[in-house]
Design an enzyme around this catalytic site. Structure first.
Site, PDB file in Angstrom:
ATOM      1  N   ILE A  30       0.832  -1.199   0.000  1.00 27.23           N
ATOM      2  CA  ILE A  30       0.000   0.000   0.000  1.00 27.23           C
ATOM      3  C   ILE A  30       0.875   1.260   0.000  1.00 27.23           C
ATOM      4  CG2 ILE A  30      -1.938   1.158   1.144  1.00 27.23           C
ATOM      5  CD1 ILE A  30      -2.560  -1.716   0.200  1.00 27.23           C
ATOM      6  N   THR A 139      -3.418   0.353   9.567  1.00 28.06           N
ATOM      7  CA  THR A 139      -4.582   0.062  10.405  1.00 28.06           C
ATOM      8  C   THR A 139      -4.134  -0.010  11.861  1.00 28.06           C
ATOM      9  OG1 THR A 139      -5.419  -1.227   8.577  1.00 28.06           O
ATOM     10  CG2 THR A 139      -6.537  -1.497  10.683  1.00 28.06           C
ATOM     11  N   ARG A 170      -8.261   2.079   3.155  1.00 31.94           N
ATOM     12  CA  ARG A 170      -9.441   1.197   3.053  1.00 31.94           C
ATOM     13  C   ARG A 170      -9.345   0.351   1.791  1.00 31.94           C
ATOM     14  NH1 ARG A 170     -14.405   4.910   3.304  1.00 31.94           N
ATOM     15  NH2 ARG A 170     -15.396   3.239   4.462  1.00 31.94           N
ATOM     16  N   LYS A 224     -11.977   1.824  10.443  1.00 29.86           N
ATOM     17  CA  LYS A 224     -11.277   0.812   9.628  1.00 29.86           C
ATOM     18  C   LYS A 224     -11.313  -0.569  10.292  1.00 29.86           C
ATOM     19  CE  LYS A 224      -8.477  -1.318   6.929  1.00 29.86           C
ATOM     20  NZ  LYS A 224      -8.768  -1.726   5.579  1.00 29.86           N
ATOM     21  N   CYS A 278      -5.343  -8.505   7.100  1.00 28.01           N
ATOM     22  CA  CYS A 278      -6.371  -7.552   7.521  1.00 28.01           C
ATOM     23  C   CYS A 278      -7.501  -8.258   8.269  1.00 28.01           C
ATOM     24  CB  CYS A 278      -6.924  -6.814   6.303  1.00 28.01           C
ATOM     25  SG  CYS A 278      -5.678  -5.811   5.482  1.00 28.01           S
ATOM     26  N   ARG A 424     -13.823 -22.377  -2.805  1.00 31.45           N
ATOM     27  CA  ARG A 424     -14.155 -20.969  -3.077  1.00 31.45           C
ATOM     28  C   ARG A 424     -15.409 -20.819  -3.934  1.00 31.45           C
ATOM     29  NH1 ARG A 424     -12.037 -18.389   0.975  1.00 31.45           N
ATOM     30  NH2 ARG A 424      -9.906 -19.031   1.343  1.00 31.45           N
TER      31      ARG A 424
HETATM   32  N1  LIG Z   1      -2.359  -4.975   1.957  1.00 27.16           N
HETATM   33  C1  LIG Z   1      -3.604  -4.551   2.037  1.00 27.16           C
HETATM   34  O1  LIG Z   1      -4.465  -4.959   1.242  1.00 27.16           O
HETATM   35  C2  LIG Z   1      -3.990  -3.504   3.078  1.00 27.16           C
HETATM   36  C3  LIG Z   1      -5.219  -2.886   2.961  1.00 27.16           C
HETATM   37  C4  LIG Z   1      -5.592  -1.913   3.871  1.00 27.16           C
HETATM   38  C5  LIG Z   1      -4.748  -1.598   4.927  1.00 27.16           C
HETATM   39  N2  LIG Z   1      -3.554  -2.239   5.039  1.00 27.16           N
HETATM   40  C6  LIG Z   1      -2.710  -1.859   6.165  1.00 27.16           C
HETATM   41  O2  LIG Z   1      -1.624  -1.072   5.674  1.00 27.16           O
HETATM   42  C7  LIG Z   1      -0.469  -1.298   6.495  1.00 27.16           C
HETATM   43  C8  LIG Z   1       0.679  -1.738   5.607  1.00 27.16           C
HETATM   44  O3  LIG Z   1       0.288  -2.904   4.929  1.00 27.16           O
HETATM   45  P1  LIG Z   1       0.998  -3.408   3.603  1.00 27.16           P
HETATM   46  O4  LIG Z   1       0.119  -4.453   3.043  1.00 27.16           O
HETATM   47  O5  LIG Z   1       1.431  -2.277   2.746  1.00 27.16           O
HETATM   48  O6  LIG Z   1       2.285  -4.104   4.257  1.00 27.16           O
HETATM   49  P2  LIG Z   1       3.558  -4.702   3.500  1.00 27.16           P
HETATM   50  O7  LIG Z   1       4.053  -5.791   4.375  1.00 27.16           O
HETATM   51  O8  LIG Z   1       3.244  -4.987   2.074  1.00 27.16           O
HETATM   52  O9  LIG Z   1       4.592  -3.489   3.505  1.00 27.16           O
HETATM   53  C9  LIG Z   1       5.120  -2.953   4.663  1.00 27.16           C
HETATM   54  C10 LIG Z   1       6.457  -2.315   4.318  1.00 27.16           C
HETATM   55  O10 LIG Z   1       6.943  -1.697   5.512  1.00 27.16           O
HETATM   56  C11 LIG Z   1       8.341  -1.952   5.599  1.00 27.16           C
HETATM   57  N3  LIG Z   1       8.750  -1.834   6.991  1.00 27.16           N
HETATM   58  C12 LIG Z   1       8.570  -2.734   7.991  1.00 27.16           C
HETATM   59  N4  LIG Z   1       9.074  -2.239   9.142  1.00 27.16           N
HETATM   60  C13 LIG Z   1       9.564  -1.021   8.851  1.00 27.16           C
HETATM   61  C14 LIG Z   1      10.230  -0.031   9.614  1.00 27.16           C
HETATM   62  N5  LIG Z   1      10.444  -0.199  10.923  1.00 27.16           N
HETATM   63  N6  LIG Z   1      10.635   1.113   8.978  1.00 27.16           N
HETATM   64  C15 LIG Z   1      10.404   1.290   7.656  1.00 27.16           C
HETATM   65  N7  LIG Z   1       9.800   0.379   6.881  1.00 27.16           N
HETATM   66  C16 LIG Z   1       9.383  -0.758   7.480  1.00 27.16           C
HETATM   67  C17 LIG Z   1       8.500  -3.355   5.037  1.00 27.16           C
HETATM   68  O11 LIG Z   1       9.830  -3.592   4.610  1.00 27.16           O
HETATM   69  C18 LIG Z   1       7.509  -3.327   3.875  1.00 27.16           C
HETATM   70  O12 LIG Z   1       8.094  -2.911   2.674  1.00 27.16           O
HETATM   71  C19 LIG Z   1      -0.895  -2.339   7.542  1.00 27.16           C
HETATM   72  O13 LIG Z   1      -1.354  -1.679   8.687  1.00 27.16           O
HETATM   73  C20 LIG Z   1      -2.054  -3.040   6.876  1.00 27.16           C
HETATM   74  O14 LIG Z   1      -2.920  -3.625   7.816  1.00 27.16           O
HETATM   75  C21 LIG Z   1      -3.141  -3.166   4.135  1.00 27.16           C
END
Ligand SMILES: NC(=O)c1ccc[n+]([C@@H]2O[C@H](COP(=O)([O-])OP(=O)(O)OC[C@H]3O[C@@H](n4cnc5c(N)ncnc54)[C@H](O)[C@@H]3O)[C@@H](O)[C@H]2O)c1
Length: 444
Positions: A30, A139, A170, A224, A278, A424
Site C-alpha cells: 500500500i 490500520t 481502506r 477501519k 487484515c 471458493r
Molecule cells: N495490503 C492490504 O491490502 C492492506 C489494505 C488496507 C490496509 N492495510 C494496512 O496497511 C499497512 C501496511 O500494509 P501493507 O500491506 O502495505 O504491508 P507490506 O508488508 O506490504 O509493507 C510494509 C512495508 O513496511 C516496511 N517496513 C517494515 N518495518 C519497517 C520499519 N520499521 N521502517 C520502515 N519500513 C518498514 C517493510 O519492509 C515493507 O516494505 C498495515 O497496517 C495493513 O494492515 C493493508
C-alpha cells in the site's frame, strides 16, 4: 511547505503545484502505490528498512507485481525526480512537511504487534519540525495513534506545534491505485481543526471520492477496524449457515442468493477460510483491548473461520470415500497458495493450513498457483504440479480467475479419481455431469 493554517483548497493547490514534501514510511503493497500517487504531484521520499526495496525504487522499479499499473507510475516519477527511496527515516523526516506511516500492524490471539509503528515514529521524532503533520494510515488498534504523542514530543515540540491525524487505508492490494484515487472516500480524524482541514486538502488532492472527516483520531481508527470485523463476522455467519446446510442437504448458495434479494439481508460467500493481514487480524485489536466488554461474537467468528481449512479436508475425505478411496496415501492437488485471488500473499492463507492438515494425514500434497513458483509450493511442503496426471482430488483453495475456467475435460482425462473440492465456490454442480464428485462449502 507547511500546511497547518491553510484551508483545504489552498492545501490542494500547493500540493498540486509540487510545493509540499511528503515522506511515506513503508514502501509495501500500500505504501509504494500511495507514494507514487503523491509523486504525480509533489516531491515524495519513501522510507523502508528493506534495502532491496529501496534500491529497486531508486532504479525506478516496482516490486509489487500484483499492481501492474504501478510499474509505469514508479518509473516515471523516479525518472522525473519526484520520487526517491531511502532507509534513513530521520533524514526523510527532516526534509518532509508531511510524514505518512504505512508499516505493518499485526496481532494474534495473544498480542498486538506494533514495533514497526513505534520504530518509525521514533525516527520521525528525530526529524520533526514545527508545522509538520504526521499521519498514520496503517490500520491501528483504536487509541494507538494518540499513544505515539509522547514519542513525537521527544522532538521537543508539543502536539499543536505539529499535527497528528489518522487516515486509514481502506484499499485492497492488487487494486490499490484505483482504490486510493477513486474507489472509496477517505476517513480522517485529526488532533485539531487546523490539522483536520489540512489533511482533508491532502487527500482531496488525490482522491476523487473525497474525504469524510470524523470527530477524533480514535474514531477514524475504529472505522477501519470495524469494517474488517464486519467482514470477518459475516463470513463466519455464512460459513456456519453453510455447514448447517450441508447437514440438512440444502444448497447454501441458492438460499443465500434468494435471501439477499431482501434489502436487509447481505449473506456473504462461505468458503475455505479467511486469510491476509487484515480481516483475520483486526478482530484481535478489539478483543485484546477489551477490558469490561467480552467480544464473544467476534471471538467466535474467528474460531469458525479458522476451522474452515479443516472442514475442507473433511470434504476431501467425503469426496474420496464416494470413489472408494482413503485420504491416507492419496494424491491431492491444492489449487492456489495465496489467501485471495489475484494476489501473491501467503500470510494466514487457508491454503497453507489445508496443506498442513493434509500432510498430517499422510497425503501426497501437490500445489499450483498461477502467481507463484515451484519454490513457493516447496516452501510450504507441497510438490509443484502444472497438470492433473495421477491426482485423486483437486482442492480449490484460492479464487484466482484462472480456476474459474479450468479445463475440465483435461482434468477428467488426467485425474486418477475425479474428485473436486471447491473451497471458493468458483465452479458449480454442473461439473458432476463430467463424472466428477463435486463438493463445495454449503454445496454438497
Ligand atoms: N495490503 C492490504 O491490502 C492492506 C489494505 C488496507 C490496509 N492495510 C494496512 O496497511 C499497512 C501496511 O500494509 P501493507 O500491506 O502495505 O504491508 P507490506 O508488508 O506490504 O509493507 C510494509 C512495508 O513496511 C516496511 N517496513 C517494515 N518495518 C519497517 C520499519 N520499521 N521502517 C520502515 N519500513 C518498514 C517493510 O519492509 C515493507 O516494505 C498495515 O497496517 C495493513 O494492515 C493493508
Amino acid at each position: 511547505m507547511k500546511l497547518i493554517g491553510l484551508n483545504r483548497e489552498e492545501v490542494k493547490r500547493v500540493l498540486k503545484e509540487g510545493k509540499v514534501s511528503i515522506a511515506v514510511y513503508g514502501l509495501g503493497r500500500i505504501g509504494l502505490p500511495l507514494a507514487a500517487i503523491f509523486a504525480e504531484h509533489t516531491k515524495v521520499v519513501g522510507v523502508d528498512v528493506n534495502e532491496k526495496i529501496v534500491k529497486m525504487v531508486n532504479k525506478g522499479e516496482n516490486h509489487i507485481k500484483e499492481e501492474p499499473e504501478l510499474d509505469e507510475l514508479v518509473r516515471r516519477n523516479v525518472e522525473e525526480g519526484r520520487l526517491e527511496a531511502t532507509n534513513d527515516g530521520v533524514e526523510a523526516a527532516k526534509k518532509a512537511d508531511v510524514m505518512v506511516i504505512l508499516v505493518p500492524t499485526l496481532a494474534n490471539d495473544r498480542e498486538i504487534k506494533l514495533e514497526p509503528v513505534y520504530d518509525v515514529t521514533y525516527k520521525i521524532s528525530q526529524g520533526l519540525k514545527k508545522g509538520d503533520i504526521v499521519i498514520t494510515e496503517a490500520t491501528m488498534p483504536p487509541g494507538t495513534t494518540e499513544s505515539l504523542i509522547p514519542i513525537l514530543e521527544k522532538s521537543g515540540l508539543k502536539l499543536g506545534e505539529f499535527g497528528l491525524a489518522h487516515a486509514p487505508e481502506r484499499v485492497m492490494s492488487g487494486t490499490a491505485i484505483r482504490d486510493i484515487t477513486e474507489k472509496y472516500p477517505k476517513i480522517v480524524g485529526a488532533s485539531d481543526k487546523e490539522t483536520l482541514e489540512a489533511v482533508i486538502g491532502i487527500y482531496e488532492a488525490i482522491n476523487k471520492k473525497g474525504v469524510i472527516p470524523v470527530s477524533s483520531i480514535k474514531t477514524a481508527e475504529a472505522v477501519k477496524v470495524f469494517e474488517g470485523i464486519y467482514r470477518d463476522v459475516n463470513i463466519a455467519l455464512a460459513n456456519e449457515l453453510a455447514l448447517w446446510c450441508e447437514e440438512h442437504g440444502l444448497n447454501a448458495l441458492e438460499i443465500f442468493k434468494a435471501a439477499n434479494t431482501q434489502p436487509y439481508c447481505h449473506l456473504h460467500m462461505p468458503g475455505a477460510g479467511v486469510g491476509g493481514h487484515c480481516i483475520p487480524v483486526y478482530p484481535w485489536f478489539v478483543i485484546n483491548l477489551a477490558k469490561k466488554t467480552n467480544p464473544r461474537l467476534i471471538r467466535t467468528a474467528r474460531e469458525i473461520n479458522d476451522a474452515m481449512p479443516k472442514h475442507i479436508v473433511e470434504l476431501a475425505i467425503k469426496g474420496l470415500n464416494e470413489v472408494e478411496k482413503l485420504l491416507n496415501g492419496s494424491r491431492i492437488l491444492v489449487l492456489g497458495l495465496s489467501f485471495r485471488g489475484g494476489v501473491k500473499e501467503f500470510i494466514n492463507s487457508p491454503a497453507l493450513e489445508i496443506i498442513r492438515e493434509l500432510k498430517k494425514r499422510n497425503v501426497e500434497v501437490y500445489a499450483y498457483d498461477p502467481l507463484c513458483s515451484r519454490g513457493d509450493a516447496e516452501k510450504f511442503g507441497a510438490k509443484w504440479k502444472e497438470d492433473f496426471k495421477g491426482i485423486d482430488a483437486v482442492i480449490i483453495a484460492t479464487d484466482h480467475e484462472e480456476f474459474k475456467s479450468l479445463n475440465l475435460e483435461k482434468m477428467a482425462r488426467e485425474m486418477r479419481c475425479r474428485v473436486i473440492i471447491d473451497g471458493r465456490n468458483v465452479l458449480s454442480k454442473e461439473v458432476s455431469k463430467l463424472g466428477f464428485v463435486y463438493l463445495g462449502v454449503g454445496n454438497i
